[in-house]
Design a protein around this motif. Structure first.
Motif, PDB file in Angstrom:
ATOM      1  N   GLU A 116       7.644  10.536  -1.686  1.00 25.81           N
ATOM      2  CA  GLU A 116       6.439  10.484  -2.522  1.00 25.81           C
ATOM      3  C   GLU A 116       5.871   9.068  -2.585  1.00 25.81           C
ATOM      4  OE1 GLU A 116       5.172  11.479  -7.168  1.00 25.81           O
ATOM      5  OE2 GLU A 116       7.195  11.959  -6.411  1.00 25.81           O
ATOM      6  N   ILE A 117       6.752   8.075  -2.701  1.00 25.96           N
ATOM      7  CA  ILE A 117       6.299   6.679  -2.735  1.00 25.96           C
ATOM      8  C   ILE A 117       5.645   6.298  -1.408  1.00 25.96           C
ATOM      9  CG2 ILE A 117       7.056   4.293  -2.967  1.00 25.96           C
ATOM     10  CD1 ILE A 117       9.275   5.312  -4.824  1.00 25.96           C
ATOM     11  N   ASN A 118       6.249   6.743  -0.304  1.00 23.06           N
ATOM     12  CA  ASN A 118       5.681   6.416   1.007  1.00 23.06           C
ATOM     13  C   ASN A 118       4.284   7.014   1.180  1.00 23.06           C
ATOM     14  OD1 ASN A 118       8.007   5.032   1.668  1.00 23.06           O
ATOM     15  ND2 ASN A 118       8.947   6.815   2.659  1.00 23.06           N
ATOM     16  N   ARG A 119       4.114   8.254   0.761  1.00 28.36           N
ATOM     17  CA  ARG A 119       2.794   8.876   0.891  1.00 28.36           C
ATOM     18  C   ARG A 119       1.759   8.160   0.036  1.00 28.36           C
ATOM     19  NH1 ARG A 119       5.911  13.656   0.746  1.00 28.36           N
ATOM     20  NH2 ARG A 119       5.440  13.881  -1.482  1.00 28.36           N
ATOM     21  N   HIS A 120       2.163   7.764  -1.185  1.00 23.65           N
ATOM     22  CA  HIS A 120       1.217   7.081  -2.065  1.00 23.65           C
ATOM     23  C   HIS A 120       0.818   5.718  -1.495  1.00 23.65           C
ATOM     24  CE1 HIS A 120      -0.775   6.510  -5.937  1.00 23.65           C
ATOM     25  NE2 HIS A 120      -0.307   5.243  -5.927  1.00 23.65           N
ATOM     26  N   LEU A 121       1.787   4.953  -1.005  1.00 27.55           N
ATOM     27  CA  LEU A 121       1.481   3.648  -0.416  1.00 27.55           C
ATOM     28  C   LEU A 121       0.598   3.786   0.813  1.00 27.55           C
ATOM     29  CD1 LEU A 121       4.929   1.803  -0.662  1.00 27.55           C
ATOM     30  CD2 LEU A 121       2.824   1.262  -1.903  1.00 27.55           C
ATOM     31  N   SER A 122       0.918   4.745   1.654  1.00 25.57           N
ATOM     32  CA  SER A 122       0.136   4.926   2.875  1.00 25.57           C
ATOM     33  C   SER A 122      -1.311   5.279   2.548  1.00 25.57           C
ATOM     34  CB  SER A 122       0.777   6.019   3.735  1.00 25.57           C
ATOM     35  OG  SER A 122       0.035   6.232   4.912  1.00 25.57           O
ATOM     36  N   GLY A 123      -1.522   6.130   1.546  1.00 24.13           N
ATOM     37  CA  GLY A 123      -2.886   6.496   1.168  1.00 24.13           C
ATOM     38  C   GLY A 123      -3.678   5.317   0.635  1.00 24.13           C
ATOM     39  N   VAL A 124      -3.070   4.503  -0.254  1.00 23.72           N
ATOM     40  CA  VAL A 124      -3.774   3.346  -0.831  1.00 23.72           C
ATOM     41  C   VAL A 124      -4.079   2.299   0.230  1.00 23.72           C
ATOM     42  CG1 VAL A 124      -3.572   1.453  -2.482  1.00 23.72           C
ATOM     43  CG2 VAL A 124      -2.840   3.748  -3.117  1.00 23.72           C
ATOM     44  N   LEU A 125      -3.100   1.986   1.086  1.00 23.84           N
ATOM     45  CA  LEU A 125      -3.301   0.967   2.111  1.00 23.84           C
ATOM     46  C   LEU A 125      -4.324   1.403   3.152  1.00 23.84           C
ATOM     47  CD1 LEU A 125       0.386  -0.219   2.692  1.00 23.84           C
ATOM     48  CD2 LEU A 125      -1.435  -1.438   1.479  1.00 23.84           C
ATOM     49  N   ASP A 126      -4.279   2.657   3.527  1.00 21.14           N
ATOM     50  CA  ASP A 126      -5.233   3.133   4.521  1.00 21.14           C
ATOM     51  C   ASP A 126      -6.657   3.089   3.983  1.00 21.14           C
ATOM     52  OD1 ASP A 126      -5.763   4.267   7.105  1.00 21.14           O
ATOM     53  OD2 ASP A 126      -6.231   6.138   6.057  1.00 21.14           O
ATOM     54  N   GLU A 127      -6.812   3.397   2.718  1.00 21.68           N
ATOM     55  CA  GLU A 127      -8.164   3.359   2.125  1.00 21.68           C
ATOM     56  C   GLU A 127      -8.688   1.931   2.021  1.00 21.68           C
ATOM     57  OE1 GLU A 127     -10.392   4.702  -2.037  1.00 21.68           O
ATOM     58  OE2 GLU A 127      -8.239   5.046  -1.742  1.00 21.68           O
ATOM     59  N   THR A 128      -7.809   0.990   1.708  1.00 23.77           N
ATOM     60  CA  THR A 128      -8.256  -0.391   1.521  1.00 23.77           C
ATOM     61  C   THR A 128      -8.459  -1.121   2.839  1.00 23.77           C
ATOM     62  OG1 THR A 128      -7.065  -0.462  -0.571  1.00 23.77           O
ATOM     63  CG2 THR A 128      -7.720  -2.573   0.380  1.00 23.77           C
TER      64      THR A 128
END
Length: 346
Positions: A116-128
């Motif tokens: 869950e942490i990996n998915r959340h980090l990947s989503g935030v970083l990809d958007e930024t």
């Protein structure tokens, strides 16, 4: 003036300090003193491992987290002009996002929620990083290290949990073993009881058949009362043979049988003197041969034995050795011993 660009690499070219074009892999020609290469961008996927970062969880525990980042440059121009150092920007963005995510979780949840942490980090970083021309493909938490004291507590907790599970499994094994043992004993008891019941039934059937055979034989023989009385007399010593017998009960039929024996023996002595005298006188004239004398002696011995047996049986029944069977007096016994009749000789 001639530039050879390798595969998966792009050159950003500026003309007089302004972006001019991007050189693709192959042979490229530049204008001397006017065109210059500003940045060489590698288009391959890059793997970056960031150093451990201290992060505070929601239950106020400081943990160190190592992260691994996978990204690649998709736009060389934006990666060159939109951010000064996209690698440093990605690192700082990863640390801040990780602190926000871990700060909302406790230690146990953080240890068990890596996906869950990996998915959340990947989503935030990809958007930024999308506006920087960077594509974040994957973010992984390489390690989550709690403090040493917390690790000791966790080890003790896990050891206690394993001991509890082992005790539960051991108890379950004992329970199943006792259940199986009880079931086996139950089935064995049922089988033993069934066998004992069958044995008793067969024994009872055999005894019933034997009694029925004896009764049928007796009825077929049609014995008289004298034979039955004799059987009673034969069984009396066996009844009284026990050393611990203090009291034993006689059936009514025994006294009747003894009375019948006494009546039979008394009938012999109650013969009239005249009849006896007539028999003696009628036989006196006959010459007694050696065979007649021997027969007389045998009859006398048999009469004496019968008298003695009757007297002994009567004594056992009454408990008085001096008593005689019913209907027989001492004088009658003496008369039988002294004067055997011709009837007994026959």
């Amino acid at each position: 003036m001639v530039k050879v660009v390798p595969q998966q690499v792009e050159y950003v070219v500026e003309r007089l300090g302004k972006y001019s074009r991007t050189l693709t892999p192959g042979l490229n020609i530049l204008v001397p003193f006017i065109d210059s290469v500003r940045n060489k961008v590698d288009k391959r996927e890059v793997v970056v491992s960031f150093p451990p970062q201290p992060v505070i969880t929601s239950d106020n525990l400081v943990v160190s987290i190592d992260t691994v980042l996978y990204f690649k440059v998709v736009d060389s121009v934006r990666a060159t002009y939109e951010i000064y150092s996209y690698l440093q920007g990605i690192e700082q963005l990863t640390v801040t996002t990780l602190r926000n995510v871990i700060g909302s979780l406790d230690l146990e949840k953080a240890l068990t929620s890596r996906d869950e942490i990996n998915r959340h980090l990947s989503g935030v970083l990809d958007e930024t990083t999308g506006r920087w021309g960077i594509k974040v493909t994957r973010v992984e938490l390489k390690a989550i290290e709690p403090p040493p004291s917390i690790r000791d507590s966790m080890e003790k907790q896990m050891r206690a949990e394993r001991d509890r599970r082992a005790a539960i499994l051991h108890a379950e094994g004992l329970k199943q073993s006792q259940i199986l043992t009880a079931e086996g004993e139950k089935q064995a008891a049922v089988l033993r009881a069934e066998g004992d019941r069958q044995s008793r039934i067969l024994t009872a059937e055999g005894q019933a058949k034997a009694i029925r055979t004896v009764v049928d034989s007796i009825h077929a023989a049609n014995p008289d009362s004298k034979v039955m009385a004799y059987q009673y007399l034969q069984s009396l010593p066996q009844i009284a043979a026990g050393q611990s017998n203090k009291l034993w009960i006689l059936p009514v039929e025994l006294t009747k049988a003894l009375e019948g024996i006494g009546g039979a023996l008394g009938g012999i002595t109650q013969m009239s003197d005249s009849a006896r005298a007539g028999l003696v006188e009628s036989r006196a004239d006959e010459a007694e041969s050696a065979d007649v004398i021997e027969a007389r002696r045998s009859a006398e011995d048999a009469a004496a034995a019968a008298n003695a047996e009757a007297a002994a049986a009567s004594a056992q029944v009454s408990g008085n050795p001096k008593s005689t069977p019913a209907g027989i007096t001492a004088q009658d016994l003496a008369a039988l011993d002294d004067q055997p009749t011709r009837e007994l000789e026959r």
